[in-house]
Scaffold this motif. Structure first.
Motif, PDB file in Angstrom:
ATOM      1  N   ARG A  13      -0.455   6.921   1.123  1.00 26.13           N
ATOM      2  CA  ARG A  13      -0.651   7.326  -0.270  1.00 26.13           C
ATOM      3  C   ARG A  13      -0.380   8.812  -0.444  1.00 26.13           C
ATOM      4  NH1 ARG A  13      -5.437   4.191   0.915  1.00 26.13           N
ATOM      5  NH2 ARG A  13      -4.894   2.055   0.374  1.00 26.13           N
ATOM      6  N   SER A  14       0.251   9.110  -1.551  1.00 32.12           N
ATOM      7  CA  SER A  14       0.577  10.493  -1.887  1.00 32.12           C
ATOM      8  C   SER A  14      -0.486  11.066  -2.821  1.00 32.12           C
ATOM      9  CB  SER A  14       1.944  10.533  -2.587  1.00 32.12           C
ATOM     10  OG  SER A  14       1.831  10.006  -3.901  1.00 32.12           O
ATOM     11  N   PRO A  15      -0.455  12.367  -3.035  1.00 36.11           N
ATOM     12  CA  PRO A  15      -1.358  12.956  -4.033  1.00 36.11           C
ATOM     13  C   PRO A  15      -1.182  12.312  -5.415  1.00 36.11           C
ATOM     14  CG  PRO A  15      -0.440  14.682  -2.674  1.00 36.11           C
ATOM     15  CD  PRO A  15       0.290  13.409  -2.321  1.00 36.11           C
ATOM     16  N   ASP A  37       8.455  11.641  -6.429  1.00 35.48           N
ATOM     17  CA  ASP A  37       8.938  10.330  -6.859  1.00 35.48           C
ATOM     18  C   ASP A  37       7.751   9.458  -7.256  1.00 35.48           C
ATOM     19  OD1 ASP A  37      10.039   7.793  -7.149  1.00 35.48           O
ATOM     20  OD2 ASP A  37      10.989   7.772  -5.171  1.00 35.48           O
ATOM     21  N   PRO A  38       7.677   9.002  -8.511  1.00 38.83           N
ATOM     22  CA  PRO A  38       6.549   8.183  -8.938  1.00 38.83           C
ATOM     23  C   PRO A  38       6.579   6.769  -8.353  1.00 38.83           C
ATOM     24  CG  PRO A  38       8.137   8.339 -10.699  1.00 38.83           C
ATOM     25  CD  PRO A  38       8.609   9.267  -9.602  1.00 38.83           C
ATOM     26  N   ASN A  39       7.653   6.431  -7.655  1.00 38.48           N
ATOM     27  CA  ASN A  39       7.792   5.077  -7.115  1.00 38.48           C
ATOM     28  C   ASN A  39       7.517   4.983  -5.615  1.00 38.48           C
ATOM     29  OD1 ASN A  39       8.646   3.793  -9.620  1.00 38.48           O
ATOM     30  ND2 ASN A  39      10.412   5.147  -9.418  1.00 38.48           N
ATOM     31  N   ILE A  40       6.953   6.043  -5.027  1.00 39.67           N
ATOM     32  CA  ILE A  40       6.619   5.992  -3.604  1.00 39.67           C
ATOM     33  C   ILE A  40       5.527   4.941  -3.406  1.00 39.67           C
ATOM     34  CG2 ILE A  40       5.590   7.238  -1.665  1.00 39.67           C
ATOM     35  CD1 ILE A  40       6.668   9.827  -2.888  1.00 39.67           C
ATOM     36  N   PRO A  41       5.800   3.919  -2.574  1.00 37.31           N
ATOM     37  CA  PRO A  41       4.761   2.929  -2.302  1.00 37.31           C
ATOM     38  C   PRO A  41       3.898   3.351  -1.108  1.00 37.31           C
ATOM     39  CG  PRO A  41       6.807   2.202  -1.321  1.00 37.31           C
ATOM     40  CD  PRO A  41       7.093   3.524  -2.016  1.00 37.31           C
ATOM     41  N   ASP A  42       2.651   2.929  -1.110  1.00 30.79           N
ATOM     42  CA  ASP A  42       1.833   3.139   0.081  1.00 30.79           C
ATOM     43  C   ASP A  42       2.167   2.041   1.093  1.00 30.79           C
ATOM     44  OD1 ASP A  42       0.373   0.827  -0.641  1.00 30.79           O
ATOM     45  OD2 ASP A  42      -1.461   1.909  -1.119  1.00 30.79           O
ATOM     46  N   LYS A  43       1.429   1.952   2.169  1.00 30.53           N
ATOM     47  CA  LYS A  43       1.757   0.995   3.236  1.00 30.53           C
ATOM     48  C   LYS A  43       1.644  -0.462   2.795  1.00 30.53           C
ATOM     49  CE  LYS A  43       0.973   4.007   7.138  1.00 30.53           C
ATOM     50  NZ  LYS A  43       0.211   4.241   8.378  1.00 30.53           N
TER      51      LYS A  43
END
Length: 141
Positions: A13-15, A37-43
């Motif tokens: 997870r990103s900030p 990037d607002p589309n970064i997924p977590d694991k």
């Protein structure tokens, strides 16, 4: 391109995920302006928009969508933000309306075959009343 280095926690997870979860509009604005990037997924495939939907952070969701977030990303369970919002809604509809106005698919199936439309119908929410007739026609004729 951004010079902002995105640091992910051990869950991926990103900030931006946490800002969305908390509805921290100032931080969301800052991160998006830095090019995160607002589309970064977590694991598990959850994006910041999934988190905003989970906590019913309508303004955060709108900000993410305006910042380029995809409306129908799927996590590892096949859940879209609309499915998460339908599950978390407690009868509220403003976030459902926002996601639908941006093209969210109420018939997007999860990995176990559920849809936001079906879930809303099951629990008696009227979020998709405009689709009821169409769905009945598809199944009855």
């Amino acid at each position: 391109m951004s010079n902002y280095e995105v640091r992910l926690d051990r869950g991926g997870r990103s900030p931006l995920h946490y800002a969305a979860l908390e509805g921290d509009l100032q931080e969301i604005t800052h991160l998006l302006e830095q090019g995160v990037d607002p589309n970064i997924p977590d694991k598990k495939g959850f994006t910041a928009l999934h988190f905003a939907a989970q906590q019913w952070q309508v303004q955060a969701a709108e900000m993410l969508l305006n910042g380029g977030a995809e409306v129908d990303p799927r996590n590892k369970y096949g859940n879209t933000p609309l499915m998460v919002a339908t599950h978390s809604s407690q009868g509220r509809d403003d976030l459902i309306e926002l996601l639908r106005s941006r093209g969210a698919d109420p018939f997007a199936e999860t990995s176990d075959g559920r849809t936001p439309f079906g879930l809303a119908r099951l629990v008696g929410y009227n979020f998709f009343a405009d689709l009821e007739e169409r769905e009945d026609r598809n199944h009855n004729g």
